[in-house]
Motif scaffolding. Structure first.
Motif, PDB file in Angstrom:
ATOM      1  N   ASN A 212     -14.279 -60.800  23.127  1.00  0.00           N
ATOM      2  CA  ASN A 212     -13.045 -60.935  22.350  1.00  0.00           C
ATOM      3  C   ASN A 212     -13.181 -61.949  21.226  1.00  0.00           C
ATOM      4  O   ASN A 212     -12.559 -61.822  20.172  1.00  0.00           O
ATOM      5  CB  ASN A 212     -11.885 -61.346  23.250  1.00  0.00           C
ATOM      6  N   ALA A 213     -14.000 -62.991  21.458  1.00  0.00           N
ATOM      7  CA  ALA A 213     -14.164 -64.031  20.442  1.00  0.00           C
ATOM      8  C   ALA A 213     -14.712 -63.446  19.146  1.00  0.00           C
ATOM      9  O   ALA A 213     -14.332 -63.884  18.045  1.00  0.00           O
ATOM     10  CB  ALA A 213     -15.084 -65.132  20.951  1.00  0.00           C
ATOM     11  N   ILE A 214     -15.587 -62.459  19.244  1.00  0.00           N
ATOM     12  CA  ILE A 214     -16.149 -61.845  18.040  1.00  0.00           C
ATOM     13  C   ILE A 214     -15.060 -61.100  17.267  1.00  0.00           C
ATOM     14  O   ILE A 214     -14.999 -61.154  16.035  1.00  0.00           O
ATOM     15  CB  ILE A 214     -17.311 -60.903  18.423  1.00  0.00           C
ATOM     16  N   VAL A 215     -14.171 -60.426  17.996  1.00  0.00           N
ATOM     17  CA  VAL A 215     -13.041 -59.744  17.347  1.00  0.00           C
ATOM     18  C   VAL A 215     -12.128 -60.775  16.676  1.00  0.00           C
ATOM     19  O   VAL A 215     -11.678 -60.582  15.541  1.00  0.00           O
ATOM     20  CB  VAL A 215     -12.246 -58.911  18.376  1.00  0.00           C
ATOM     21  N   ILE A 216     -11.852 -61.872  17.385  1.00  0.00           N
ATOM     22  CA  ILE A 216     -10.964 -62.906  16.838  1.00  0.00           C
ATOM     23  C   ILE A 216     -11.584 -63.548  15.595  1.00  0.00           C
ATOM     24  O   ILE A 216     -10.900 -63.773  14.587  1.00  0.00           O
ATOM     25  CB  ILE A 216     -10.657 -63.973  17.911  1.00  0.00           C
ATOM     26  N   LEU A 217     -12.881 -63.826  15.635  1.00  0.00           N
ATOM     27  CA  LEU A 217     -13.558 -64.402  14.469  1.00  0.00           C
ATOM     28  C   LEU A 217     -13.500 -63.441  13.285  1.00  0.00           C
ATOM     29  O   LEU A 217     -13.283 -63.859  12.136  1.00  0.00           O
ATOM     30  CB  LEU A 217     -15.005 -64.741  14.816  1.00  0.00           C
ATOM     31  N   ALA A 218     -13.705 -62.159  13.551  1.00  0.00           N
ATOM     32  CA  ALA A 218     -13.621 -61.160  12.480  1.00  0.00           C
ATOM     33  C   ALA A 218     -12.214 -61.127  11.893  1.00  0.00           C
ATOM     34  O   ALA A 218     -12.037 -61.050  10.667  1.00  0.00           O
ATOM     35  CB  ALA A 218     -14.007 -59.783  13.015  1.00  0.00           C
ATOM     36  N   ALA A 219     -11.204 -61.185  12.752  1.00  0.00           N
ATOM     37  CA  ALA A 219      -9.819 -61.174  12.286  1.00  0.00           C
ATOM     38  C   ALA A 219      -9.508 -62.410  11.451  1.00  0.00           C
ATOM     39  O   ALA A 219      -8.804 -62.333  10.430  1.00  0.00           O
ATOM     40  CB  ALA A 219      -8.867 -61.082  13.472  1.00  0.00           C
ATOM     41  N   MET A 220     -10.027 -63.564  11.864  1.00  0.00           N
ATOM     42  CA  MET A 220      -9.828 -64.792  11.089  1.00  0.00           C
ATOM     43  C   MET A 220     -10.468 -64.668   9.708  1.00  0.00           C
ATOM     44  O   MET A 220      -9.906 -65.107   8.696  1.00  0.00           O
ATOM     45  CB  MET A 220     -10.394 -65.989  11.855  1.00  0.00           C
ATOM     46  N   MET A 221     -11.639 -64.061   9.645  1.00  0.00           N
ATOM     47  CA  MET A 221     -12.294 -63.820   8.353  1.00  0.00           C
ATOM     48  C   MET A 221     -11.489 -62.853   7.496  1.00  0.00           C
ATOM     49  O   MET A 221     -11.529 -62.919   6.256  1.00  0.00           O
ATOM     50  CB  MET A 221     -13.703 -63.253   8.578  1.00  0.00           C
ATOM     51  N   ALA A 222     -10.763 -61.950   8.171  1.00  0.00           N
ATOM     52  CA  ALA A 222      -9.959 -60.963   7.453  1.00  0.00           C
ATOM     53  C   ALA A 222      -8.580 -61.503   7.074  1.00  0.00           C
ATOM     54  O   ALA A 222      -7.762 -60.765   6.513  1.00  0.00           O
ATOM     55  CB  ALA A 222      -9.814 -59.706   8.301  1.00  0.00           C
ATOM     56  N   GLY A 223      -8.297 -62.769   7.406  1.00  0.00           N
ATOM     57  CA  GLY A 223      -7.049 -63.396   6.992  1.00  0.00           C
ATOM     58  C   GLY A 223      -5.971 -63.464   8.044  1.00  0.00           C
ATOM     59  O   GLY A 223      -4.799 -63.712   7.719  1.00  0.00           O
ATOM     60  N   ALA A 224      -6.316 -63.279   9.326  1.00  0.00           N
ATOM     61  CA  ALA A 224      -5.312 -63.348  10.397  1.00  0.00           C
ATOM     62  C   ALA A 224      -4.740 -64.753  10.503  1.00  0.00           C
ATOM     63  O   ALA A 224      -5.424 -65.747  10.237  1.00  0.00           O
ATOM     64  CB  ALA A 224      -5.935 -62.943  11.728  1.00  0.00           C
ATOM     65  N   ASP A 225      -3.485 -64.833  10.902  1.00  0.00           N
ATOM     66  CA  ASP A 225      -2.817 -66.127  11.066  1.00  0.00           C
ATOM     67  C   ASP A 225      -3.200 -66.740  12.412  1.00  0.00           C
ATOM     68  O   ASP A 225      -2.379 -66.889  13.308  1.00  0.00           O
ATOM     69  CB  ASP A 225      -1.296 -65.935  10.956  1.00  0.00           C
ATOM     70  N   ILE A 226      -4.475 -67.063  12.540  1.00  0.00           N
ATOM     71  CA  ILE A 226      -5.021 -67.677  13.754  1.00  0.00           C
ATOM     72  C   ILE A 226      -5.807 -68.902  13.308  1.00  0.00           C
ATOM     73  O   ILE A 226      -6.754 -68.784  12.523  1.00  0.00           O
ATOM     74  CB  ILE A 226      -5.940 -66.710  14.521  1.00  0.00           C
ATOM     75  N   SER A 227      -5.424 -70.059  13.790  1.00  0.00           N
ATOM     76  CA  SER A 227      -6.108 -71.292  13.406  1.00  0.00           C
ATOM     77  C   SER A 227      -7.313 -71.547  14.305  1.00  0.00           C
ATOM     78  O   SER A 227      -7.439 -70.947  15.385  1.00  0.00           O
ATOM     79  CB  SER A 227      -5.154 -72.478  13.482  1.00  0.00           C
ATOM     80  N   ILE A 228      -8.185 -72.438  13.859  1.00  0.00           N
ATOM     81  CA  ILE A 228      -9.325 -72.842  14.679  1.00  0.00           C
ATOM     82  C   ILE A 228      -8.840 -73.427  16.007  1.00  0.00           C
ATOM     83  O   ILE A 228      -9.417 -73.158  17.064  1.00  0.00           O
ATOM     84  CB  ILE A 228     -10.186 -73.875  13.936  1.00  0.00           C
ATOM     85  N   LEU A 229      -7.755 -74.205  15.978  1.00  0.00           N
ATOM     86  CA  LEU A 229      -7.215 -74.788  17.205  1.00  0.00           C
ATOM     87  C   LEU A 229      -6.712 -73.709  18.150  1.00  0.00           C
ATOM     88  O   LEU A 229      -6.939 -73.785  19.368  1.00  0.00           O
ATOM     89  CB  LEU A 229      -6.074 -75.753  16.863  1.00  0.00           C
ATOM     90  N   ASP A 230      -6.049 -72.685  17.608  1.00  0.00           N
ATOM     91  CA  ASP A 230      -5.589 -71.559  18.440  1.00  0.00           C
ATOM     92  C   ASP A 230      -6.774 -70.915  19.143  1.00  0.00           C
ATOM     93  O   ASP A 230      -6.722 -70.614  20.348  1.00  0.00           O
ATOM     94  CB  ASP A 230      -4.881 -70.507  17.583  1.00  0.00           C
ATOM     95  N   PHE A 231      -7.829 -70.690  18.368  1.00  0.00           N
ATOM     96  CA  PHE A 231      -9.021 -70.051  18.924  1.00  0.00           C
ATOM     97  C   PHE A 231      -9.656 -70.913  20.009  1.00  0.00           C
ATOM     98  O   PHE A 231     -10.004 -70.423  21.088  1.00  0.00           O
ATOM     99  CB  PHE A 231     -10.039 -69.769  17.823  1.00  0.00           C
TER     100      PHE A 231
END
Length: 280
Positions: A212-231
């Motif tokens: 899941n972390a790879i999906v989340i990192l990809a989403a963050m690169m795509a502009g998702a409203d997910i902060s490093i702290l959230d991750f």
């Protein structure tokens, strides 16, 4: 005839155990020792390719999810990444809990080597996966929203209890699937196990830290409203419970089942070579 004599008559070994358990102990200890004694370059590259192979599965998953909208079909497509792990002999975090621990109990390695294997595999999985995720984001802008939606579904859980349960299930499922694949040399059976595992992990929205972390990192690169702290908060909860799921639910009962064989090897009552000979 006593119970012990009957067990020995039905088996071909002198350890008073079923032959299948002797085979399991020999295979897991040997393979675990090989993995734990890898040199640094091989260990790092194997983990990096594990992340890349999983990235291939994530690419297939995203394409199928956007095309069909089905979590079940997307999960089966993700199984391609798990199959790539097997055929390319890569390493995924939580995949091989049983092997290194059996090797340590049998005296063929130590706990420092286990920590090295797990920590390096986790870090390199994330690095390899992040590179592949960056390529997906760069090459497929039309799929950004699908990545974002999937990542948010992983981050935003209805309750902590649900999050912990999904993490335990993911760790147990991946570990069990790997153990099942070790029980066969048939590539078709391995492929089926991979598809079913993908269906369960992705289709049931389980939480697996490395995947899941790879999906989340990809989403963050795509502009998702997910902060490093959230991750990091999400990651810090999911990873330990992935480990507990794989270790307590799957690994521990199997250690109990073969403990006498492992202890006999550790104490020198039977050598690893003799154990392999009895299992052949």
């Amino acid at each position: 005839m006593t119970q012990k004599e009957q067990r020995e008559r039905l088996g071909r070994n002198d350890l008073d155990l079923e032959d299948a358990l002797i085979d399991e102990a020999a295979n897991t200890v040997t393979e675990g020792a090989k993995r734990l004694n890898r040199k640094w370059p091989e260990l790092i590259v194997t983990g990096l390719f594990g992340g890349i192979d999983v990235g291939l599965g994530i690419l297939a998953m995203v394409l199928v999810k956007q095309t069909t909208g089905s979590e079940i079909l997307a999960g089966m497509a993700f199984g391609i990444g798990l199959l790539a792990l097997k055929l390319a002999h890569s390493e995924l975090f939580t995949e091989e809990f049983l092997l290194p621990i059996n090797a340590v109990i049998a005296g063929q390695a130590n706990w420092t080597q286990v920590f090295r294997l797990w920590s390096v595999t986790l870090v390199t999985n994330l690095l390899g996966g992040a590179v592949f995720a960056w390529l997906i984001v760069l090459a497929l802008p039309d799929y950004h929203q699908t990545l974002v939606d999937m990542a948010l579904s992983y981050i935003n859980q209805s309750s902590l209890a649900v999050m912990l349960a999904l993490s335990l299930l993911a760790g147990a499922t991946i570990t069990l699937a790997t153990r099942m694949q070790q029980g066969t040399s048939n590539d078709t059976v391995k492929a089926i196990v991979c598809m079913i595992t993908g269906l369960l992990v992705i289709g049931a929205s389980m939480l697996h830290g490395a995947i899941n972390a790879i999906v989340i990192l990809a989403a963050m690169m795509a502009g998702a409203d997910i902060s490093i702290l959230d991750f990091l908060q999400w990651f810090g909860i999911v990873i330990p419970f992935n480990m507990l799921g794989g270790l307590l639910i799957i690994t521990l009962p199997r250690i109990v089942r073969t403990r006498r064989v492992l202890w006999a090897v550790r104490k020198g009552r039977i050598s690893l070579e003799e154990l392999e000979e009895q299992s052949s």
